[in-house]
Design an enzyme around this catalytic site. Structure first.
Site: not given
Length: 120
Positions: A10, A26, A58-59, A72, A74
């Site tokens: 986190k 991402s 997302t990644y 993108g 996001a």
């Protein structure tokens, strides 16, 4: 065997430094912060926007110092300066002690946070 999905990593109160809807998706995160919590490139992350209440997945992608940028689709869910919580989970049958850090308004590491303890 009983598998559980448990908190692994986190990053608390990261700030959005850019939002680029024209990139292929991402979240770009300061590489040092990723290392501190054990996140790796391509890892699935949950992003919770404390400022506006948006939540999405997302990644992660390693970025330059101080960077926390959304790409993108996001990018439409955040604004520059928004405060984020970025987390990842692990599926395991063993206990996990999550790595949790607090960052400042410039996305610099401040300190480790104790798992499951209220900040107040």
């Amino acid at each position: 065997m009983r598998l559980l999905q448990l908190l692994k990593s986190k990053i608390h109160h990261a700030r959005v430094t850019y939002a680029n809807p024209d990139y292929i998706g991402s979240i770009e995160i300061d590489g040092e912060l990723m290392d501190r919590v054990g996140m790796i490139d391509g890892e699935l992350v949950h992003v919770w926007d404390v400022t506006n209440g948006e939540r999405f997945t997302t990644y992660a992608m390693r970025g330059e110092p101080g960077c926390v940028g959304l790409n993108g689709g996001a990018a439409y869910k955040v604004s520059v300066g928004d405060k984020l919580i970025i987390v990842s989970f692990i599926v395991t049958d063993e206990p996990v002690t999550p790595k949790i850090i607090l960052v400042d308004e410039n996305n610099r590491y401040v300190r480790d946070l104790a798992p499951f303890q209220r900040e107040g």
